[in-house]
Enzyme design. Sequence first.
Site, PDB file in Angstrom:
ATOM      1  N   SER A  51       0.815  -1.216   0.000  1.00 28.63           N
ATOM      2  CA  SER A  51       0.000   0.000   0.000  1.00 28.63           C
ATOM      3  C   SER A  51       0.850   1.269   0.000  1.00 28.63           C
ATOM      4  O   SER A  51       0.356   2.345  -0.316  1.00 28.63           O
ATOM      5  CB  SER A  51      -0.940   0.017   1.214  1.00 28.63           C
ATOM      6  OG  SER A  51      -1.878  -1.029   1.149  1.00 28.63           O
ATOM      7  N   GLY A 230      -2.255   3.769  -4.265  1.00 26.01           N
ATOM      8  CA  GLY A 230      -2.770   4.634  -5.317  1.00 26.01           C
ATOM      9  C   GLY A 230      -4.241   4.966  -5.209  1.00 26.01           C
ATOM     10  O   GLY A 230      -4.913   4.687  -4.225  1.00 26.01           O
ATOM     11  N   CYS A 256      -9.376  -1.633   2.980  1.00 29.24           N
ATOM     12  CA  CYS A 256      -8.585  -0.495   2.509  1.00 29.24           C
ATOM     13  C   CYS A 256      -8.914  -0.123   1.058  1.00 29.24           C
ATOM     14  O   CYS A 256      -9.994   0.380   0.778  1.00 29.24           O
ATOM     15  CB  CYS A 256      -7.096  -0.793   2.700  1.00 29.24           C
ATOM     16  SG  CYS A 256      -6.064   0.683   2.680  1.00 29.24           S
ATOM     17  N   LEU A 257      -8.024  -0.390   0.098  1.00 30.60           N
ATOM     18  CA  LEU A 257      -8.309  -0.078  -1.300  1.00 30.60           C
ATOM     19  C   LEU A 257      -9.505  -0.883  -1.790  1.00 30.60           C
ATOM     20  O   LEU A 257     -10.331  -0.392  -2.566  1.00 30.60           O
ATOM     21  CB  LEU A 257      -7.078  -0.364  -2.165  1.00 30.60           C
ATOM     22  CG  LEU A 257      -7.128   0.125  -3.620  1.00 30.60           C
ATOM     23  CD1 LEU A 257      -7.201   1.646  -3.699  1.00 30.60           C
ATOM     24  CD2 LEU A 257      -5.911  -0.368  -4.397  1.00 30.60           C
ATOM     25  N   GLN A 260     -12.615   0.844  -0.825  1.00 27.43           N
ATOM     26  CA  GLN A 260     -12.890   1.982  -1.708  1.00 27.43           C
ATOM     27  C   GLN A 260     -13.428   1.524  -3.066  1.00 27.43           C
ATOM     28  O   GLN A 260     -14.303   2.175  -3.653  1.00 27.43           O
ATOM     29  CB  GLN A 260     -11.615   2.808  -1.878  1.00 27.43           C
ATOM     30  CG  GLN A 260     -11.114   3.427  -0.590  1.00 27.43           C
ATOM     31  CD  GLN A 260      -9.669   3.907  -0.678  1.00 27.43           C
ATOM     32  OE1 GLN A 260      -9.072   3.945  -1.755  1.00 27.43           O
ATOM     33  NE2 GLN A 260      -9.095   4.276   0.460  1.00 27.43           N
ATOM     34  N   ASN A 298      -3.557   2.771   7.037  1.00 29.07           N
ATOM     35  CA  ASN A 298      -2.634   3.238   6.004  1.00 29.07           C
ATOM     36  C   ASN A 298      -3.427   3.585   4.750  1.00 29.07           C
ATOM     37  O   ASN A 298      -3.660   2.739   3.908  1.00 29.07           O
ATOM     38  CB  ASN A 298      -1.593   2.165   5.691  1.00 29.07           C
ATOM     39  CG  ASN A 298      -0.767   2.504   4.459  1.00 29.07           C
ATOM     40  OD1 ASN A 298      -0.703   3.656   4.050  1.00 29.07           O
ATOM     41  ND2 ASN A 298      -0.155   1.506   3.856  1.00 29.07           N
ATOM     42  N   GLY A 300      -4.523   7.152   2.012  1.00 30.06           N
ATOM     43  CA  GLY A 300      -4.540   8.571   1.673  1.00 30.06           C
ATOM     44  C   GLY A 300      -5.840   8.995   1.026  1.00 30.06           C
ATOM     45  O   GLY A 300      -6.097  10.181   0.861  1.00 30.06           O
ATOM     46  N   PHE A 301      -6.671   8.006   0.637  1.00 28.34           N
ATOM     47  CA  PHE A 301      -8.007   8.269   0.106  1.00 28.34           C
ATOM     48  C   PHE A 301      -9.019   7.721   1.102  1.00 28.34           C
ATOM     49  O   PHE A 301      -8.703   6.836   1.908  1.00 28.34           O
ATOM     50  CB  PHE A 301      -8.195   7.600  -1.254  1.00 28.34           C
ATOM     51  CG  PHE A 301      -7.359   8.192  -2.356  1.00 28.34           C
ATOM     52  CD1 PHE A 301      -7.886   9.125  -3.235  1.00 28.34           C
ATOM     53  CD2 PHE A 301      -6.031   7.819  -2.512  1.00 28.34           C
ATOM     54  CE1 PHE A 301      -7.116   9.678  -4.255  1.00 28.34           C
ATOM     55  CE2 PHE A 301      -5.248   8.357  -3.523  1.00 28.34           C
ATOM     56  CZ  PHE A 301      -5.789   9.297  -4.395  1.00 28.34           C
ATOM     57  N   HIS A 342      -6.905  -1.824   8.831  1.00 30.34           N
ATOM     58  CA  HIS A 342      -6.269  -3.123   8.623  1.00 30.34           C
ATOM     59  C   HIS A 342      -6.493  -4.058   9.807  1.00 30.34           C
ATOM     60  O   HIS A 342      -5.696  -4.058  10.754  1.00 30.34           O
ATOM     61  CB  HIS A 342      -4.771  -2.943   8.380  1.00 30.34           C
ATOM     62  CG  HIS A 342      -4.457  -2.402   7.024  1.00 30.34           C
ATOM     63  ND1 HIS A 342      -4.138  -3.213   5.952  1.00 30.34           N
ATOM     64  CD2 HIS A 342      -4.453  -1.140   6.544  1.00 30.34           C
ATOM     65  CE1 HIS A 342      -3.941  -2.468   4.880  1.00 30.34           C
ATOM     66  NE2 HIS A 342      -4.121  -1.205   5.222  1.00 30.34           N
ATOM     67  N   GLU A 344      -5.886  -7.114   9.957  1.00 33.16           N
ATOM     68  CA  GLU A 344      -4.779  -8.086  10.066  1.00 33.16           C
ATOM     69  C   GLU A 344      -3.590  -7.480  10.797  1.00 33.16           C
ATOM     70  O   GLU A 344      -2.624  -8.186  11.121  1.00 33.16           O
ATOM     71  CB  GLU A 344      -4.357  -8.560   8.670  1.00 33.16           C
ATOM     72  CG  GLU A 344      -3.402  -7.658   7.914  1.00 33.16           C
ATOM     73  CD  GLU A 344      -4.015  -6.367   7.404  1.00 33.16           C
ATOM     74  OE1 GLU A 344      -3.260  -5.473   6.981  1.00 33.16           O
ATOM     75  OE2 GLU A 344      -5.259  -6.247   7.425  1.00 33.16           O
TER      76      GLU A 344
END
Length: 368
Positions: A51, A230, A256-257, A260, A298, A300-301, A342, A344
Amino acid sequence: MKYKQQKKAILLLADGTIFEGKSIGTDGTAFGEICYNTGMTGYQEVFTDPSYFGQLMLTTNAHIGNYGVNDDEVESDSIKISGLVCKNFSFNYSRVNAKGSLENYFENENLMAISDIDTRAVVSYIRDKGAMNAVISTNLDIESLKEQLTTVPDMNGLELASKVSTKNTYFYGDEDAPYKISALDIGIKKNILRSLAKRGCYIKVFPYNTTFKEMEAFNPDGYFLSNGPGDPSPLKDAQEVAKEIIKQNLPLFGICLGHQVIALANGIEIYKMHNGHRGINHPVKNIITGKGEITSQNHGFVVSKEAVEKHPDFEITHVHLNDDTLAGMRMKNKNCFSVQYHPEASPGPHDASYLFDQFIENIKGSKS
């Protein structure tokens, strides 16, 4: 005690601000978006977390490298950060089961790093000004570095999952395990696979651009969308996968990603944060149970909390207590849930590990 003569090096931010320090590891230049992690331990797990690909990592802990490195404390097959910025770098280490020094680890992976930086000053600055691109370098030609820095792409709209995703499918866990999981790798951490495997899952991990039909062919009991680096907006293939899984009401868990991606697949907006959340001490409230959790984060979006509140098919399950941003959501009439943080950990607390158990319970319910 080991002593090494270090070269002068600089940290140059995109707005022209300069911080002076000393180089570690290899000489050279490294670019990326600068971000900071507030964790007091777990630096090797952080450095190898996919990430963080494309980012210069600034550590707020004053001492980095003091306990060396260990082969068991990696989250991927290599270092993923673009470079390191720290205050005090320990060339010596003291831990019985360490396999080597962080310095040698960096040299073997050709990583550029800089120490003796006033990290409190840098954190204070970018906390106010916001995340921005930066460069660390042993090249002290400021004008040349400024010119090169203008060519570094902004994180907004930047697709990075393809840079860290597996190129080929692979399996993880016991093939005789009771549950089969199809996992989409858009930057997956190893401890996610460990967490699923120890709960009786046999996982087939697929590249970032895999279709739903390819994932379905494994005949899984559940689907997982991983963390990763990203902007999620360019990940159209992953969004289509999420849409199809939800359409068929199959068990789906996103982190996380992946969280999103699920939001975008349902027309829910995401946006880039001023600084993001990165560390292992982030407080989250579970709205369903009323309990608090200390979490590893962790990102940024973030998914728009207001958009989720307005969406008829979703409800908020978790909020971040520092800034009231969305930390988790679930669908009301579908077997789908996701979190921004997260569970985990690795590194971090295990307060949220129950979410993997929740995923297994969802799978059991679906099978019955």
